[in-house]
Design an enzyme around this catalytic site. Structure first.
Site, PDB file in Angstrom:
ATOM      1  N   LYS A  19       0.839  -1.206   0.000  1.00 42.21           N
ATOM      2  CA  LYS A  19       0.000   0.000   0.000  1.00 42.21           C
ATOM      3  C   LYS A  19       0.878   1.262   0.000  1.00 42.21           C
ATOM      4  CE  LYS A  19      -2.806   2.643   3.222  1.00 42.21           C
ATOM      5  NZ  LYS A  19      -4.102   2.798   2.547  1.00 42.21           N
ATOM      6  N   GLU A 488     -20.472  13.100  13.782  1.00 41.26           N
ATOM      7  CA  GLU A 488     -19.671  11.862  13.923  1.00 41.26           C
ATOM      8  C   GLU A 488     -18.168  12.082  14.060  1.00 41.26           C
ATOM      9  OE1 GLU A 488     -20.850   8.725  11.177  1.00 41.26           O
ATOM     10  OE2 GLU A 488     -22.907   9.443  11.137  1.00 41.26           O
ATOM     11  N   ARG A 519      -6.349   0.271  -0.844  1.00 44.84           N
ATOM     12  CA  ARG A 519      -7.222   0.451   0.314  1.00 44.84           C
ATOM     13  C   ARG A 519      -7.347  -0.844   1.116  1.00 44.84           C
ATOM     14  NH1 ARG A 519     -10.925   3.435   3.030  1.00 44.84           N
ATOM     15  NH2 ARG A 519     -12.403   1.935   3.818  1.00 44.84           N
ATOM     16  N   CYS A 520      -7.086  -0.723   2.420  1.00 42.20           N
ATOM     17  CA  CYS A 520      -7.175  -1.888   3.290  1.00 42.20           C
ATOM     18  C   CYS A 520      -8.173  -1.608   4.407  1.00 42.20           C
ATOM     19  CB  CYS A 520      -5.821  -2.186   3.923  1.00 42.20           C
ATOM     20  SG  CYS A 520      -4.543  -2.476   2.696  1.00 42.20           S
ATOM     21  N   TRP A 565     -19.459  -6.422   8.402  1.00 42.42           N
ATOM     22  CA  TRP A 565     -18.145  -5.796   8.290  1.00 42.42           C
ATOM     23  C   TRP A 565     -17.190  -6.207   9.404  1.00 42.42           C
ATOM     24  CZ3 TRP A 565     -19.938  -0.283   6.302  1.00 42.42           C
ATOM     25  CH2 TRP A 565     -20.245  -0.397   4.942  1.00 42.42           C
ATOM     26  N   GLU A 669     -28.996   5.981  -1.923  1.00 39.99           N
ATOM     27  CA  GLU A 669     -28.115   6.626  -2.900  1.00 39.99           C
ATOM     28  C   GLU A 669     -28.810   6.606  -4.258  1.00 39.99           C
ATOM     29  OE1 GLU A 669     -24.035   5.242  -2.826  1.00 39.99           O
ATOM     30  OE2 GLU A 669     -24.035   5.183  -5.008  1.00 39.99           O
ATOM     31  N   HIS A 698     -19.481  11.188  -3.775  1.00 39.78           N
ATOM     32  CA  HIS A 698     -18.222  10.592  -4.241  1.00 39.78           C
ATOM     33  C   HIS A 698     -17.463  11.546  -5.151  1.00 39.78           C
ATOM     34  CE1 HIS A 698     -19.494   6.833  -2.550  1.00 39.78           C
ATOM     35  NE2 HIS A 698     -20.642   6.947  -3.175  1.00 39.78           N
ATOM     36  N   CYS A 730     -24.921  10.042   0.805  1.00 45.40           N
ATOM     37  CA  CYS A 730     -24.283   9.318   1.921  1.00 45.40           C
ATOM     38  C   CYS A 730     -23.634  10.346   2.842  1.00 45.40           C
ATOM     39  CB  CYS A 730     -23.257   8.326   1.358  1.00 45.40           C
ATOM     40  SG  CYS A 730     -22.604   7.183   2.603  1.00 45.40           S
TER      41      CYS A 730
HETATM   42  N1  GLN Z   1     -23.877   7.708   9.081  1.00 47.28           N
HETATM   43  C1  GLN Z   1     -22.793   7.298   8.277  1.00 47.28           C
HETATM   44  C2  GLN Z   1     -22.057   8.512   7.721  1.00 47.28           C
HETATM   45  O1  GLN Z   1     -22.671   9.460   7.425  1.00 47.28           O
HETATM   46  C3  GLN Z   1     -23.247   6.428   7.140  1.00 47.28           C
HETATM   47  C4  GLN Z   1     -22.091   5.924   6.317  1.00 47.28           C
HETATM   48  C5  GLN Z   1     -22.482   4.883   5.295  1.00 47.28           C
HETATM   49  O2  GLN Z   1     -23.624   4.691   4.995  1.00 47.28           O
HETATM   50  N2  GLN Z   1     -21.521   4.208   4.710  1.00 47.28           N
HETATM   51  O3  GLN Z   1     -20.861   8.501   7.549  1.00 47.28           O
HETATM   52 ZN    ZN Z   2     -24.135   5.619   2.919  1.00 49.34          ZN
END
Ligand code: GLN
Ligand code: ZN
Length: 759
Positions: A19, A488, A519-520, A565, A669, A698, A730
């Protein structure tokens, strides 16, 4: 004597050397030659790690992705890469990562599409096909590495993706039937195999994992055609299947005119006897007897109990291997000095798995007595795991037994609830919100790191994160968003954050697994019964709510995503583990509600990717996954609004399950699908509120309000306007504040225009 081998070894290096070299090369900090040296060093080290095996894999190493390597070997590059100059490696990375017009002197190149490798968390670059695709062999890389392995004293076994799976993995860009290309592909495979034979190769591993999926008659026929074409080629072919049962393809797999077959005995234990019976006597059977995609130590005596009779029957025809390539597990457990020793004694990473393989082969070849010590250790570990109080928590068991069907049931149906919620929340039409995270700045990362290292006191840490929450809330108020989030900042990762606070989870320091390219990910280790010692998010949300009159959304990760995950315990069914997670999240939901939080979002980003490979297994999975979500979410009063979020764009085939989750609001999405995705919701008459993403997070592009408004108008053609929310695709954590603020400003402006047009 049994033959031992692996299907592939992790390529990133125990310290993620690959990496760091890749990224340094992309930044222009090291030369191509230096990158090549790192590659050769890693290959050498990894072959040495595998020195006890009878054959080592060659060609499993990759500078980005093994499927992209195969596309290069077959000369199948997207036309757009063309002859834009540069070395072969340049071209390779151009397909892998794309290149913008600014970065290179010439035109921009779009990256190849990426998708999940079967049901793993590895992502490959999708081969692109057209009706006019032509193939041309380029075997240099493989041959070079065969020479390399041999010069270091190893017996190389080249690894390639088989012709049918190669086509199966790809996509016809012009909607043509890609199977028609098989005829053109096969001569190139023949040529490749001849070249390998000319370099003294005895066995070639040909990966055909498509054999564990649902195949129609054309695809099944393709297997027959392909291997009849290749049967005259000189090297022995070992066709490998993994990640699942062969089922109706079992006979097909056994009868292919090749010299050997590999079966994943971990995911298809009940097929071992049948394959051993059916396989013609001249063929070798390679059994994947060690789990190649999970990190638990194998119970070797238990394995020998069923393996010895197979060996008796097959004798020298038996080969032993891990179930699949070890790509999906971390490299070396001995690096883990901080893991609790008891938990560590239950684990095996790639190198430890090779030791296990070795022990098994010695036990078969020379009897169990020859490896008495190793077997005793393995049994000891298995027993300690079976009885450990760390794993088995009687209180959790009792709570699980107490689960009744009503636990997943809201008090009232959605129409009644939403009326009460609207009354209480008083939100406008087209309410605006975000998905949870706001930009994770350098400062935030630094703060978390310092706290982790003990360089910051808890009080200082809390104060700094609170400052970040203040900033987030202030920005959202200034923007005029309707439902706010705390941002967050305290979370490094949406799974790890919860895993660290739940009992039953452990964390490795170096347990990295390649997700794609450089990416890991470091999945947490879910080893035992799950419980929640104390509230996990309440204080942050309470603090955020204290800063505003607007409703603050509580933000949680759902049980299915936590499960999918993580490295999950294998001593009970996944559905059981998922129920335990559901109960823990349910407690958090209820604590948030008791604290006055009126809106709670439970993210299930990974729900879809847990779908089994076989369609006929989907219902079973969806049934327990949805039930787990319902247990987590539905204990609240009618007035509490439950949101869920899913960031992917395929709902057609699971829409009925999504509706069964019964979340009051689902955000998804959609921005890149031009709202066509909502057709699934319309067709099904999905009843609850929906927030279709209108801002592609993105991309660095900042949408203007007109773009967003027109997307929402399209949405309103499909879903009644009073049930629509306005939000990004997202979370915003990977973006910059400079991008996020204007984008959200456009979003809020668009929502206001839409409201005005309703009046
Ligand atoms: N609540 C998370 C964020 O906003 C959702 C992330 C995700 O869906 N991958 O980062
Ligand atoms: Zn998301």
């Amino acid at each position: 004597m049994v033959t031992t081998h692996t299907l592939g070894f992790p390529r990133i290096g125990a310290r993620r050397e690959l990496k760091f070299a890749q990224e340094a090369f992309w930044k222009g900090q090291i030369s191509e030659e230096e990158l090549q040296i790192t590659g050769a060093d890693l290959r050498r080290r990894h072959w040495q790690n595998q020195h006890q095996l009878d054959q080592v894999p060659v060609g499993d190493f990759s500078f980005y992705d093994q499927v992209l390597d195969m596309s290069f070997t077959l000369g199948n590059l997207p036309e757009r890469v063309g002859d834009t100059g540069g070395s072969e490696l340049d071209r390779y990375f151009r397909v892998a990562r794309g290149r913008s017009g600014q970065e290179s002197s010439c035109c921009g190149v779009q990256a190849g599409e990426m998708t999940k490798w079967f049901d793993t968390n590895y992502h490959y670059i999708v081969p692109e096909f057209h009706q006019h695709t032509r193939f041309q062999l380029n075997a240099d890389r493989l041959i070079e590495q065969i020479r390399e392995a041999r010069s270091q004293g190893f017996t190389p076994k080249p690894v390639i993706i088989g012709p049918v799976t190669y086509l199966w993995l790809g996509k016809a860009k012009d909607q043509s039937n890609r199977l028609l290309l098989l005829e053109l592909l096969l001569p190139v495979y023949s040529e490749l195999l001849d070249r390998l034979a000319a370099h003294g190769v005895d066995w070639v591993q040909v990966d055909e994992p498509a054999l564990v999926t649902d195949l129609d008659a054309d695809w099944r026929h393709a297997f027959i055609l392909a291997y009849h074409h290749l049967k005259t080629s000189a090297p022995n072919l070992l066709v490998t299947t993994y990640f699942g049962e062969l089922r109706e393809n079992l006979q097909l797999a056994c009868e292919l005119p090749v010299a050997g077959l590999h079966l994943d005995a971990i995911s298809a234990p009940q097929e071992v006897a049948r394959v051993a019976d059916w396989l013609p006597p001249h063929k070798q059977l390679s059994l994947g007897v060690i789990n190649g995609r999970n990190i638990w130590r194998t119970d070797l005596e238990k394995t020998l109990d069923w393996l010895e009779p197979v060996y008796e029957k097959l004798g020298d025809r038996l080969w032993l291997a891990p179930s699949c390539s070890l790509l999906h597990v971390p490299v070396d457990l001995t690096s883990e000095q901080k893991l609790d020793p008891e938990i560590r004694s239950w684990l095996a990473f790639a190198i430890q798995k090779l030791d296990e393989l070795n022990t098994l082969s010695k036990a078969l070849n020379h009897g169990r007595a020859a490896v008495r010590k190793e077997l005793a250790e393995s049994t000891l570990a298995a027993n300690s795991r079976k009885t450990s109080e760390r794993v088995h928590d009687a209180c959790v068991q009792i709570r699980i037994e107490d689960i009744s069907p009503t636990l997943g049931q809201r008090q009232s149906p959605y129409p009644a609830r939403i009326a009460i919620q609207q009354e209480k929340l008083g939100l406008p039409h087209f309410p605006t919100t975000t998905i949870g995270s706001f930009p994770q700045t350098r400062d935030i990362r630094q703060t978390r790191l310092q706290f982790r290292r003990g360089e910051l006191t808890e009080a200082d840490y809390t104060r700094r994160i609170q400052e970040e929450v203040q900033r987030c809330v202030a920005e959202q108020e200034a923007l005029g968003l309707d439902v706010l989030v705390h941002g967050e900042a305290e979370r490094n990762d949406m799974v790890e954050y919860f895993g660290e606070q739940l009992d039953g989870y452990a964390f490795s320091q170096f347990g990295w697994v390649q997700s794609y390219g450089s990416r890991c990910v470091k999945p947490p280790i879910l080893f035992g019964d799950i419980s929640r010692p104390k509230a996990m998010t309440v204080e942050w949300i309470r603090y955020a709510q204290s800063l505003t009159e607007k409703p603050m959304k509580g933000m949680l990760t759902g049980p299915v995503t936590l499960l999918n995950w993580s490295f999950v315990r294998d001593d009970q069914p996944r559905r059981e583990t998922c129920r335990q997670l559901a109960l823990a999240i349910r407690e958090e939901v209820l604590d948030l509600e008791a604290d006055g939080v009126g809106i709670i979002q439970i993210d299930e980003a990974a729900l879809r990717e847990g779908l089994p490979l076989r369609r006929s297994d989907w219902n079973d999975y969806l049934e327990w996954a949805i039930e787990a979500f319902r247990i987590a979410a539905n204990g609240v009063r009618d007035e509490t609004q439950i949101h869920t979020h899913m960031c992917y764009s395929e709902f057609n085939d699971i829409i009925e399950a999504i509706a069964r989750m019964d979340a009051d609001v689902i955000t998804i999405e959609t921005s890149r699908s031009d709202m066509e995705l909502l057709d699934a919701f319309r067709g099904f008459q999905y009843p609850n509120d929906i927030g279709p993403g209108v801002y592609d997070i993105h991309s660095p592009n900042i949408p203007d309000s007109e773009q967003i408004r027109s997307l929402m108008v399209k949405a309103a053609e499909r879903i009644p306007a009073e049930r629509l929310w306005v939000n990004p695709d997202c979370g915003l954590k990977t973006r910059q504040w400079e991008e996020v603020v204007p984008a959200l400003r456009s979003m809020v402006a668009a929502a206001r225009e839409l409201r005005a047009s309703l009046q």
